[in-house]
Design a protein around this motif. Structure first.
Motif, PDB file in Angstrom:
ATOM      1  N   ARG A  93      -1.418  -5.479  -5.219  1.00  9.96           N
ATOM      2  CA  ARG A  93      -2.117  -4.373  -5.861  1.00  9.96           C
ATOM      3  C   ARG A  93      -2.530  -3.298  -4.868  1.00  9.96           C
ATOM      4  O   ARG A  93      -2.355  -2.097  -5.126  1.00  9.96           O
ATOM      5  CB  ARG A  93      -3.357  -4.906  -6.594  1.00  9.96           C
ATOM      6  N   THR A 119      -1.239  -2.529  -2.012  1.00 10.60           N
ATOM      7  CA  THR A 119      -0.032  -1.821  -1.553  1.00 10.60           C
ATOM      8  C   THR A 119       0.424  -0.808  -2.596  1.00 10.60           C
ATOM      9  O   THR A 119       0.727   0.347  -2.271  1.00 10.60           O
ATOM     10  CB  THR A 119       1.107  -2.824  -1.290  1.00 10.60           C
ATOM     11  N   ARG A 120       0.463  -1.226  -3.843  1.00  5.13           N
ATOM     12  CA  ARG A 120       0.920  -0.338  -4.915  1.00  5.13           C
ATOM     13  C   ARG A 120      -0.006   0.850  -5.097  1.00  5.13           C
ATOM     14  O   ARG A 120       0.440   1.965  -5.391  1.00  5.13           O
ATOM     15  CB  ARG A 120       1.073  -1.115  -6.223  1.00  5.13           C
ATOM     16  N   GLU A 121      -1.305   0.628  -4.932  1.00  5.91           N
ATOM     17  CA  GLU A 121      -2.261   1.737  -5.064  1.00  5.91           C
ATOM     18  C   GLU A 121      -2.054   2.771  -3.961  1.00  5.91           C
ATOM     19  O   GLU A 121      -2.142   3.983  -4.204  1.00  5.91           O
ATOM     20  CB  GLU A 121      -3.693   1.198  -5.036  1.00  5.91           C
ATOM     21  N   GLU A 123       6.651  -9.872  -7.467  1.00  3.27           N
ATOM     22  CA  GLU A 123       5.775  -9.000  -6.688  1.00  3.27           C
ATOM     23  C   GLU A 123       6.577  -7.995  -5.871  1.00  3.27           C
ATOM     24  O   GLU A 123       6.186  -6.838  -5.709  1.00  3.27           O
ATOM     25  CB  GLU A 123       4.877  -9.831  -5.769  1.00  3.27           C
ATOM     26  N   GLU A 144       7.608  -5.245  -8.238  1.00  2.00           N
ATOM     27  CA  GLU A 144       6.499  -4.339  -8.550  1.00  2.00           C
ATOM     28  C   GLU A 144       6.240  -3.371  -7.402  1.00  2.00           C
ATOM     29  O   GLU A 144       5.993  -2.175  -7.621  1.00  2.00           O
ATOM     30  CB  GLU A 144       5.242  -5.158  -8.848  1.00  2.00           C
ATOM     31  N   THR A 145       6.303  -3.867  -6.174  1.00  2.00           N
ATOM     32  CA  THR A 145       6.054  -3.012  -5.009  1.00  2.00           C
ATOM     33  C   THR A 145       7.155  -1.973  -4.860  1.00  2.00           C
ATOM     34  O   THR A 145       6.889  -0.776  -4.636  1.00  2.00           O
ATOM     35  CB  THR A 145       5.947  -3.869  -3.732  1.00  2.00           C
ATOM     36  N   ARG A 205       9.122  -0.916  -7.178  1.00  2.00           N
ATOM     37  CA  ARG A 205       9.096  -0.007  -8.327  1.00  2.00           C
ATOM     38  C   ARG A 205       8.071   1.108  -8.104  1.00  2.00           C
ATOM     39  O   ARG A 205       8.300   2.261  -8.504  1.00  2.00           O
ATOM     40  CB  ARG A 205       8.759  -0.780  -9.600  1.00  2.00           C
ATOM     41  N   ALA A 206       6.956   0.785  -7.451  1.00  4.32           N
ATOM     42  CA  ALA A 206       5.959   1.812  -7.147  1.00  4.32           C
ATOM     43  C   ALA A 206       6.554   2.876  -6.224  1.00  4.32           C
ATOM     44  O   ALA A 206       6.326   4.081  -6.410  1.00  4.32           O
ATOM     45  CB  ALA A 206       4.731   1.165  -6.509  1.00  4.32           C
TER      46      ALA A 206
END
Length: 286
Positions: A179, A181-183, A211, A214-215, A217-218
Motif C-alpha cells: 500500500r 508503495t502504491r500511494e 501484490e 497491484e504495484t 498496475r499503479a
C-alpha cells in the motif's frame, strides 16, 4: 533444456575452482550453483550437495538456510527442493541468469524510446534491469523504481536522478511493494513505464504475485507511455493473476526467436509488437 549439474560445463566454475580469494564472492557463486542444481532437478539430498560441491554438511545447511529465508528453496528431512513452480515466482538470483542474451537485446531496443529529460518508472524485473547500462547515453533522466537492485546499481549514476519507492520489503524479488508503495506511485507522473511480466496467456500478461500486479498496475496508471519487455519463453508459461491485455501497451518488445505464428497473432490483434534482433558473436552457432 536444463543442464545436468553433475557435468562440468565450459565457463562454469565449481566451488573449488572459483577464481580469486574473496570468500564472499566464492560463497555467492556457490549458492547460485546450488540453486541452479536444485531447480534443474526439482529436489536434491543435502548430502549429495556436499559431495557435488566439495563442502561440509554444516556449510551446505548454512547456504541452503540463507536461500530458504529468501524464498528460493525449501528444506525438509535432509532434502532441499525448489519453491519455483508454475504459480510461484523464482528468486531474483535465479531469474537474473535466465535468457540473458535475449533480455539484453530487448533492453537495447527499449532504450531507443528514451529521450533526455524524461522521467521513467522501472519495475523490479530482471529484464528491465538490463536497461541500466543503456540509460547513461540518454541522460539526464529521472528514474523511479521499487527495485533495491536497481537503486544500488544507479545510486552513483551521473546525470541520473534516482527516486526510490518505499514500502514493505520482499526478499524474493529484492523490491518494495504494498500500500505505501502504491500511494507513493500515485502521487507521481512519468513519461514511460518499462515493465516485464511472468507469462503471456490468451493475449494478456499475467504474474504469480497479486501484490506485484497491484504495484506494477499503479506504475502503469501513472505513466504516459507503457512499454512491455517479454522474451519468447514467457509465451510458454502460465501464471495466476491477470495484469493487462497486450493491446493496452504502447509497445510490446520481444526477441528474435519468438515463433512467427505468435508474432502474427499479436499483429492481427492490433498489438504494436517490435522484434529485437539478437547479436551473435562471429562464429557462434545460430
Amino acid at each position: 533444456m536444463a543442464h545436468n549439474p553433475h557435468d562440468t560445463l565450459p565457463g562454469v566454475f565449481t566451488a573449488d575452482t572459483l577464481p580469486g580469494d574473496s570468500r564472499q564472492a566464492r560463497q555467492q557463486a556457490r549458492r547460485q550453483l546450488i540453486a541452479e542444481a536444485v531447480m534443474a532437478e526439482g529436489a536434491v539430498r543435502i548430502e549429495d550437495l556436499t559431495a557435488r560441491f566439495g563442502i561440509s554438511l554444516m556449510t551446505a545447511h548454512r547456504d541452503i538456510d540463507e536461500m530458504v529465508e529468501r524464498g528460493l528453496l525449501h528444506k525438509s528431512r535432509g532434502v532441499v527442493s525448489a519453491t519455483s513452480t508454475s504459480l510461484v515466482e523464482s528468486s531474483d538470483i535465479y531469474r537474473a541468469t535466465r535468457q540473458l542474451e535475449e533480455k539484453q537485446a530487448i533492453a537495447e531496443v527499449a532504450a531507443s524510446y528514451l529521450e533526455p529529460g524524461q522521467a521513467l518508472f522501472l519495475d523490479d524485473s530482471t529484464t528491465v534491469f538490463q536497461l541500466v547500462r543503456q540509460l547513461y547515453a540518454k541522460a539526464p533522466l529521472t528514474v523511479i523504481t521499487n527495485s533495491l537492485t536497481l537503486m544500488n546499481e544507479l545510486r552513483n549514476g551521473r546525470d541520473i536522478t534516482l527516486m526510490g519507492l518505499g514500502g514493505q520489503y520482499h526478499p524474493w524479488c529484492n523490491a518494495f511493494m504494498g500500500r505505501m508503495t502504491r500511494e507513493e506511485i500515485a502521487s507521481l507522473r512519468a513519461d514511460i513505464f518499462f515493465v516485464s511480466m511472468s507469462a503471456i496467456v490468451d493475449d494478456a500478461v499475467f504474474h504469480q504475485s497479486a501484490e506485484t500486479v497491484e504495484t506494477k498496475r499503479a506504475m502503469f496508471e501513472s505513466a504516459q507511455k507503457r512499454i512491455l519487455l517479454m522474451d519468447h519463453t514467457k509465451f510458454g508459461r502460465r501464471a495466476l493473476h491477470r495484469f493487462a491485455d497486450l493491446r493496452e501497451f504502447d509497445v510490446v518488445i520481444v526477441n528474435q526467436g519468438t515463433p512467427l505464428p505468435l508474432l502474427r497473432r499479436m499483429q492481427d490483434n492490433g498489438v504494436n509488437v517490435v522484434v529485437a534482433p539478437i547479436k551473435r558473436a562471429a562464429g557462434s552457432p545460430e
